[in-house]
Design a protein around this motif. Structure first.
Motif, PDB file in Angstrom:
ATOM      1  N   GLN A 295       8.084  -6.169 -15.640  1.00 57.48           N
ATOM      2  CA  GLN A 295       8.365  -5.971 -14.223  1.00 57.48           C
ATOM      3  C   GLN A 295       8.245  -4.501 -13.822  1.00 57.48           C
ATOM      4  OE1 GLN A 295      12.254  -7.815 -13.840  1.00 57.48           O
ATOM      5  NE2 GLN A 295      11.328  -9.700 -13.050  1.00 57.48           N
ATOM      6  N   GLN A 296       7.661  -3.715 -14.730  1.00 60.21           N
ATOM      7  CA  GLN A 296       7.588  -2.276 -14.466  1.00 60.21           C
ATOM      8  C   GLN A 296       6.871  -1.966 -13.158  1.00 60.21           C
ATOM      9  OE1 GLN A 296       8.843   0.432 -15.550  1.00 60.21           O
ATOM     10  NE2 GLN A 296       9.936  -0.401 -17.309  1.00 60.21           N
ATOM     11  N   HIS A 297       5.894  -2.793 -12.818  1.00 58.92           N
ATOM     12  CA  HIS A 297       5.135  -2.513 -11.605  1.00 58.92           C
ATOM     13  C   HIS A 297       5.986  -2.700 -10.360  1.00 58.92           C
ATOM     14  CE1 HIS A 297       4.932  -6.803 -12.355  1.00 58.92           C
ATOM     15  NE2 HIS A 297       4.639  -6.986 -11.086  1.00 58.92           N
ATOM     16  N   LEU A 298       7.148  -3.369 -10.506  1.00 58.66           N
ATOM     17  CA  LEU A 298       8.027  -3.558  -9.360  1.00 58.66           C
ATOM     18  C   LEU A 298       9.128  -2.520  -9.303  1.00 58.66           C
ATOM     19  CD1 LEU A 298       8.416  -7.426  -9.723  1.00 58.66           C
ATOM     20  CD2 LEU A 298       7.006  -6.247  -8.050  1.00 58.66           C
ATOM     21  N   ALA A 299       9.043  -1.532 -10.207  1.00 60.40           N
ATOM     22  CA  ALA A 299      10.172  -0.615 -10.372  1.00 60.40           C
ATOM     23  C   ALA A 299      10.577   0.052  -9.056  1.00 60.40           C
ATOM     24  CB  ALA A 299       9.814   0.447 -11.415  1.00 60.40           C
ATOM     25  N   ASP A 300       9.614   0.393  -8.240  1.00 63.18           N
ATOM     26  CA  ASP A 300       9.986   1.102  -7.016  1.00 63.18           C
ATOM     27  C   ASP A 300      10.591   0.172  -5.968  1.00 63.18           C
ATOM     28  OD1 ASP A 300       7.706  -0.251  -6.703  1.00 63.18           O
ATOM     29  OD2 ASP A 300       6.584   1.360  -5.694  1.00 63.18           O
ATOM     30  N   GLN A 301      10.615  -1.120  -6.255  1.00 60.91           N
ATOM     31  CA  GLN A 301      11.271  -2.028  -5.318  1.00 60.91           C
ATOM     32  C   GLN A 301      12.660  -2.437  -5.772  1.00 60.91           C
ATOM     33  OE1 GLN A 301       9.054  -5.119  -3.539  1.00 60.91           O
ATOM     34  NE2 GLN A 301       7.090  -4.328  -4.261  1.00 60.91           N
ATOM     35  N   ALA A 302      13.043  -1.955  -6.942  1.00 60.64           N
ATOM     36  CA  ALA A 302      14.360  -2.346  -7.459  1.00 60.64           C
ATOM     37  C   ALA A 302      15.457  -1.737  -6.623  1.00 60.64           C
ATOM     38  CB  ALA A 302      14.511  -1.902  -8.916  1.00 60.64           C
ATOM     39  N   VAL A 303      16.437  -2.540  -6.257  1.00 58.37           N
ATOM     40  CA  VAL A 303      17.465  -2.072  -5.327  1.00 58.37           C
ATOM     41  C   VAL A 303      18.703  -1.541  -6.042  1.00 58.37           C
ATOM     42  CG1 VAL A 303      16.773  -3.514  -3.415  1.00 58.37           C
ATOM     43  CG2 VAL A 303      18.309  -4.441  -5.152  1.00 58.37           C
ATOM     44  N   GLY A 304      18.880  -1.917  -7.277  1.00 55.76           N
ATOM     45  CA  GLY A 304      20.131  -1.549  -7.948  1.00 55.76           C
ATOM     46  C   GLY A 304      21.249  -2.469  -7.508  1.00 55.76           C
ATOM     47  N   THR A 305      22.398  -2.269  -8.108  1.00 56.84           N
ATOM     48  CA  THR A 305      23.547  -3.100  -7.774  1.00 56.84           C
ATOM     49  C   THR A 305      24.244  -2.530  -6.559  1.00 56.84           C
ATOM     50  OG1 THR A 305      23.781  -3.492 -10.115  1.00 56.84           O
ATOM     51  CG2 THR A 305      25.613  -4.148  -8.744  1.00 56.84           C
ATOM     52  N   THR A 306      24.351  -3.354  -5.532  1.00 55.75           N
ATOM     53  CA  THR A 306      24.946  -2.862  -4.288  1.00 55.75           C
ATOM     54  C   THR A 306      26.000  -3.830  -3.799  1.00 55.75           C
ATOM     55  OG1 THR A 306      23.370  -4.049  -2.941  1.00 55.75           O
ATOM     56  CG2 THR A 306      22.752  -1.814  -3.615  1.00 55.75           C
ATOM     57  N   MET A 307      26.542  -3.532  -2.627  1.00 49.98           N
ATOM     58  CA  MET A 307      27.549  -4.403  -2.044  1.00 49.98           C
ATOM     59  C   MET A 307      26.980  -5.772  -1.710  1.00 49.98           C
ATOM     60  SD  MET A 307      30.410  -3.057  -2.208  1.00 49.98           S
ATOM     61  CE  MET A 307      31.433  -4.057  -1.135  1.00 49.98           C
TER      62      MET A 307
ATOM     63  N   ASN B 230      21.771 -15.904 -11.658  1.00 50.60           N
ATOM     64  CA  ASN B 230      20.936 -16.537 -10.648  1.00 50.60           C
ATOM     65  C   ASN B 230      21.154 -15.908  -9.285  1.00 50.60           C
ATOM     66  OD1 ASN B 230      20.007 -18.210 -12.602  1.00 50.60           O
ATOM     67  ND2 ASN B 230      21.296 -19.952 -12.042  1.00 50.60           N
ATOM     68  N   VAL B 231      22.432 -15.741  -8.947  1.00 48.56           N
ATOM     69  CA  VAL B 231      22.760 -15.168  -7.647  1.00 48.56           C
ATOM     70  C   VAL B 231      22.184 -13.761  -7.537  1.00 48.56           C
ATOM     71  CG1 VAL B 231      24.646 -14.373  -6.180  1.00 48.56           C
ATOM     72  CG2 VAL B 231      24.823 -16.577  -7.341  1.00 48.56           C
ATOM     73  N   MET B 232      22.368 -12.999  -8.590  1.00 49.05           N
ATOM     74  CA  MET B 232      21.960 -11.602  -8.515  1.00 49.05           C
ATOM     75  C   MET B 232      20.450 -11.423  -8.572  1.00 49.05           C
ATOM     76  SD  MET B 232      24.971  -9.547 -10.460  1.00 49.05           S
ATOM     77  CE  MET B 232      24.203  -7.974 -10.168  1.00 49.05           C
ATOM     78  N   LEU B 233      19.777 -12.328  -9.280  1.00 48.87           N
ATOM     79  CA  LEU B 233      18.309 -12.241  -9.276  1.00 48.87           C
ATOM     80  C   LEU B 233      17.788 -12.436  -7.858  1.00 48.87           C
ATOM     81  CD1 LEU B 233      17.066 -14.085 -12.484  1.00 48.87           C
ATOM     82  CD2 LEU B 233      16.800 -11.677 -11.865  1.00 48.87           C
ATOM     83  N   HIS B 234      18.499 -13.288  -7.106  1.00 44.64           N
ATOM     84  CA  HIS B 234      18.116 -13.524  -5.726  1.00 44.64           C
ATOM     85  C   HIS B 234      18.265 -12.243  -4.909  1.00 44.64           C
ATOM     86  CE1 HIS B 234      17.286 -16.018  -2.281  1.00 44.64           C
ATOM     87  NE2 HIS B 234      18.318 -15.463  -1.649  1.00 44.64           N
ATOM     88  N   THR B 235      19.421 -11.599  -5.014  1.00 49.82           N
ATOM     89  CA  THR B 235      19.643 -10.382  -4.223  1.00 49.82           C
ATOM     90  C   THR B 235      18.791  -9.228  -4.737  1.00 49.82           C
ATOM     91  OG1 THR B 235      21.554  -9.945  -5.614  1.00 49.82           O
ATOM     92  CG2 THR B 235      21.996 -10.922  -3.474  1.00 49.82           C
ATOM     93  N   HIS B 236      18.361  -9.317  -6.009  1.00 48.21           N
ATOM     94  CA  HIS B 236      17.553  -8.232  -6.555  1.00 48.21           C
ATOM     95  C   HIS B 236      16.056  -8.515  -6.483  1.00 48.21           C
ATOM     96  CE1 HIS B 236      20.662  -5.649  -8.715  1.00 48.21           C
ATOM     97  NE2 HIS B 236      21.352  -6.597  -8.084  1.00 48.21           N
ATOM     98  N   LYS B 237      15.720  -9.461  -5.661  1.00 49.66           N
ATOM     99  CA  LYS B 237      14.303  -9.805  -5.456  1.00 49.66           C
ATOM    100  C   LYS B 237      13.623 -10.158  -6.772  1.00 49.66           C
ATOM    101  CE  LYS B 237      13.718  -5.945  -3.040  1.00 49.66           C
ATOM    102  NZ  LYS B 237      13.045  -4.913  -2.244  1.00 49.66           N
ATOM    103  N   GLY B 238      14.376 -10.797  -7.636  1.00 50.09           N
ATOM    104  CA  GLY B 238      13.783 -11.258  -8.894  1.00 50.09           C
ATOM    105  C   GLY B 238      13.622 -10.191  -9.953  1.00 50.09           C
ATOM    106  N   ILE B 239      14.028  -8.980  -9.633  1.00 49.21           N
ATOM    107  CA  ILE B 239      13.871  -7.913 -10.620  1.00 49.21           C
ATOM    108  C   ILE B 239      15.128  -7.828 -11.468  1.00 49.21           C
ATOM    109  CG2 ILE B 239      13.500  -5.445 -10.964  1.00 49.21           C
ATOM    110  CD1 ILE B 239      12.126  -5.503  -8.162  1.00 49.21           C
ATOM    111  N   GLU B 240      14.938  -7.937 -12.743  1.00 48.37           N
ATOM    112  CA  GLU B 240      16.112  -7.996 -13.632  1.00 48.37           C
ATOM    113  C   GLU B 240      16.489  -6.578 -14.060  1.00 48.37           C
ATOM    114  OE1 GLU B 240      15.614 -10.935 -16.616  1.00 48.37           O
ATOM    115  OE2 GLU B 240      17.599 -10.582 -17.488  1.00 48.37           O
ATOM    116  N   ASP B 241      17.116  -5.851 -13.154  1.00 50.17           N
ATOM    117  CA  ASP B 241      17.503  -4.482 -13.488  1.00 50.17           C
ATOM    118  C   ASP B 241      19.000  -4.382 -13.781  1.00 50.17           C
ATOM    119  OD1 ASP B 241      18.389  -5.006 -10.985  1.00 50.17           O
ATOM    120  OD2 ASP B 241      17.769  -3.093 -10.095  1.00 50.17           O
ATOM    121  N   PHE B 242      19.560  -5.490 -14.194  1.00 49.42           N
ATOM    122  CA  PHE B 242      20.995  -5.483 -14.484  1.00 49.42           C
ATOM    123  C   PHE B 242      21.225  -6.314 -15.749  1.00 49.42           C
ATOM    124  CE2 PHE B 242      19.945  -9.050 -11.827  1.00 49.42           C
ATOM    125  CZ  PHE B 242      20.562 -10.112 -12.454  1.00 49.42           C
ATOM    126  N   SER B 243      22.365  -6.067 -16.335  1.00 47.19           N
ATOM    127  CA  SER B 243      22.744  -6.893 -17.479  1.00 47.19           C
ATOM    128  C   SER B 243      24.259  -7.065 -17.467  1.00 47.19           C
ATOM    129  CB  SER B 243      22.311  -6.238 -18.787  1.00 47.19           C
ATOM    130  OG  SER B 243      23.040  -5.051 -18.974  1.00 47.19           O
TER     131      SER B 243
END
Lengths: 485, 244
Positions: free
Chosen positions: A73-85, A326-339
């Motif tokens: 998913q590296q090509h999506l890196a600039d779209q990653a939002v991080g963990t937010t409210m 599942n919930v967080m993948l949705h808010t993160h646009k499918g980018i798995e930048d969390f664990s």
């Protein structure tokens, strides 16, 4: 021959050779006491680690952490939002297996000052009021900030005792406990009101030691200038600190402020631009990918430092995590930048460490008990060689194979039992000695089971050690035995 | 019926491939109440005979009836029980246990017989009175003279009221005067009804018993009963003063 008779004869025989029997018993005494002491040490260690595990929130607490974006998913890196409210609200709405969601926003480079004193707390956290529950905090004085404080982003804070000690003086230094509720402090030059203070967290061992120290008059200071001894010498208590002790120090060295206050005063407002105020909760920012501190940024960073959740049922850990993912993948646009980081790892580590310690300690102690057993066998063999004639006489006047066998076996078992009982007493002293020699953070706990086990083991060793000599004695031919010189 | 009946008893040892007949086809009867001596030079087989009679050993061949029971093929456990109940031993070297006092030594056979402590004590004191040692009950063997030790050993042999007492060179370790008093004690006991067998190599000691059994090379060479022969009016203790 009756068993009681046999035991009396055995005791008499042991008494007749007091010194030799004592030496033989010593092996068993050391074996039993080291077995008990070893298990007491392990038990103490286990207790300390369990205490620490509870102090950091128990197994139900799971932290959501940032993670490097996977390679595919590296090509999506600039779209990653991080963990937010967004994640917080989505999890509350859509993940029923999660009972509590606590956002945390941390800032480093914080200095709290009051008068001439200052401290940089290890944990400076903007969060929601329910963090108290999740992180197993207890507000001892004053109150925790509430939803209203958060909504209005009031400049209030709740502090740990280590912060109080640094700013107002510790009870040990000034002789009384300061409760600074209602006082004002400066946090990075902003005026905050202390509305509450957590209780002083410490392990049972530290608590006992502290109580012991307050009972004694204060000792005169050592010579030479006062100096800090560096990392690990926090607080007025001496002695070594453990992993468990570190957990308590960390908890004491905390400052909690409302999440919105954190956002407004330290995140959004900290940049030179001072832009981006308010309403960050519902916004999905593209986010800057550089450092998350309060360093000068034109666009404030809305990402949460951590997101902690509490799962409803520990048995449904996997399901709950899947739901949250599942919930967080949705808010993160499918980018798995969390664990997810559970405390299971630590818990398993503890269990592993305990069982390792128990195993190695048990084996060493068992070996020493075994050596004691060999000592018994040796002395019994020597003893029957000395007593060949006696055995011949006994057989001539009617002792059966079984009579002689029991007599020797009982002697061996009596030595083992006496040694075992003495060993239990000695173990008590040994544990006390260990406490004096190495003031560990975990008080060794002598358990009844371990004493029972060690005693049973010593009796078993006595029986095993006696079997061969008893057999040898019982098989003696009376005629040859009578002729033996 | 005789107390002990030996029929065709042989004991054969194998030493280095060589066959040694310690006892060779012995027939012997001993009646209850008899006072006998078994005499023979060393190596004659008298010790082997005593061991077999005393149930310490089993014969290679033949049958032995003790008190009507066949014991030639009894197990070691049964032999131990028979030794305990029916046989008393007196040894040359007394063989008292040094760690126990006289009373405890005398009680020992009763311990293995499973008697209660009160009964043990009473019967042991009774046996000690019989040998006039009741005033030394609390002494250790090492505190006693040889004669006194042998008396205690005799009390131990008697305490179970055995059918027969075997005494293996009972005077061999005593001076002649003390030896004589011990022999007199045996004679008194015999008169009170005990069956006693003295094992000795000394013809002078053997002379005190009415019946003499002489063993040579594993066989009974002589079996003389003075009463039957009418040679002896009474026992003679004075050593060396025997009727021709």
């Amino acid at each position: 021959m009756h068993l009681i008779n046999a035991i009396l004869v055995g005791l008499k025989e042991i008494w007749a050779n007091k010194f030799r029997s004592m030496l033989t018993m010593l092996g068993i005494i050391l074996g039993v006491s080291s077995l008990v002491a070893m298990s007491a040490l392990v038990k103490g260690m286990e207790n300390g680690m369990k205490e620490a595990l509870i102090a950091i929130g128990g197994l139900e607490k799971v932290r959501v952490e940032e993670q490097d974006i996977p390679v595919w998913q590296q090509h999506l890196a600039d779209q990653a939002v991080g963990t937010t409210m967004n994640d917080v609200h989505a999890l509350i709405r859509s993940a029923p297996l999660i009972t509590m969601v606590v956002p945390e926003m941390r800032t480093r480079n914080i200095t709290m000052t009051r008068g001439g004193k200052s401290i940089s707390p290890w944990n400076f956290i903007g969060t929601w009021p329910n963090a108290v529950e999740l992180n197993q905090h207890v507000v001892a004085h004053g109150r925790m900030f509430n939803a209203l404080d958060d909504e209005n982003a009031r400049n209030v804070c709740v502090i740990g005792t280590a912060v109080r000690d640094a700013l107002f003086g510790s009870p040990e230094q000034i002789g009384r406990e300061v409760i600074p509720v209602g006082e004002f402090v400066n946090i990075n030059n902003q005026r905050f009101k202390i509305i509450g203070m957590f209780e002083h967290y410490e392990s049972d061992q530290d608590k006992k030691r502290r109580e012991l120290q307050t009972a004694k008059p204060p000792e005169p200071k050592g010579t030479g200038p006062e100096r800090s001894r560096g990392y690990g010498s926090m607080g007025s208590k001496g002695g070594s600190r453990s992993m468990g002790g570190f957990v308590f120090d960390l908890k004491n060295n905390s400052v909690y402020i409302p999440l919105n206050t954190m956002w407004l005063r330290f995140r959004a407002a900290s940049g030179t631009s001072g832009t981006g105020t308010g309403g960050f909760g519902g916004r999905s920012s593209s986010g800057s990918s550089s450092g998350s501190g309060s360093t000068a940024e034109f666009v404030p960073d809305p990402r949460l430092s951590t997101l902690s959740v509490k799962i409803a049922d520990i048995d449904k850990m996997d399901e709950a995590l899947q739901q949250a993912k599942n919930v967080m993948l949705h808010t993160h646009k499918g980018i798995e930048d969390f664990s997810f980081r559970t405390q299971e790892n630590w818990s398993e580590g503890i269990t592993q460490a305990i069982s390792n310690a128990r195993m190695s300690g048990g084996i060493i102690a068992a070996i020493s008990l075994l050596v004691g057993g060999i000592g018994i066998m040796n002395i019994m063999l020597a003893s029957i060689t000395e007593r060949v004639r006696e055995i011949g006489i006994r057989k001539a006047i009617g002792a059966t194979f079984f009579d002689v066998f029991t007599q020797i076996l009982v002697e061996s078992v009596v030595i083992a039992i006496l040694g075992g009982v003495a060993g239990l007493f000695t173990s008590n002293m040994l544990v006390k000695l260990l406490i004096i020699l190495s003031p560990t953070e975990n008080t060794p706990v002598i358990t009844v089971e371990s004493m029972f086990l060690a005693f049973a083991f010593s009796v078993a060793v006595g029986i095993l050690a006696g079997l061969f000599p008893a057999l040898k004695a019982a098989k003696l031919n009376p005629i040859q035995a009578l002729r033996y010189e | 019926m005789a107390l002990i009946e030996l029929r065709g008893v042989s004991k054969i040892y194998h030493l280095g491939g060589e066959e040694i007949r310690a006892l060779d086809n012995v027939d012997l009867d001993i009646n209850g109440g008899e006072f006998i001596s078994i005499i023979g030079p060393s190596g004659s087989g008298k010790s082997t005979l005593m061991h077999i009679l005393g149930c310490l050993d089993s014969p290679t061949k033949g049958s032995i009836k003790l008190d009507g029971t066949e014991i030639a093929s009894a197990s070691t456990r049964d032999l131990a029980r028979i030794r305990n109940e029916k046989i008393g031993f007196v040894f040359q070297f007394f063989n008292l246990l040094p760690k126990l006092n006289v009373l405890q030594n005398v009680e020992l056979p009763l311990v293995y017989a499973g008697c209660g402590s009160r009964e043990r004590r009473e019967r042991a004191m009774e046996a000690l009175r019989l040998v006039e040692m009741d005033n030394r009950a609390k002494h250790r063997p090492m505190q006693l003279s040889g004669g006194q030790q042998q008396r205690a050993a005799i009390a131990r042999a008697l305490v179970n009221r055995p059918k027969i007492v075997f005494a293996d060179e009972p005077t061999g370790n005593l001076d002649s005067h003390t030896g004589e008093t011990i022999l007199k004690l045996f004679h008194d006991l015999s008169r009170k009804g005990s069956t006693i067998a003295l094992v000795t190599h000394d013809p002078e000691i053997a002379a005190v018993t009415p019946r003499k059994i002489e063993i040579r090379d594993g066989k009974i060479a002589k079996n003389v009963d003075a009463k039957l022969a009418g040679q002896l009016d009474g026992p003679k203790f004075a050593v060396g003063n025997q009727p021709g």
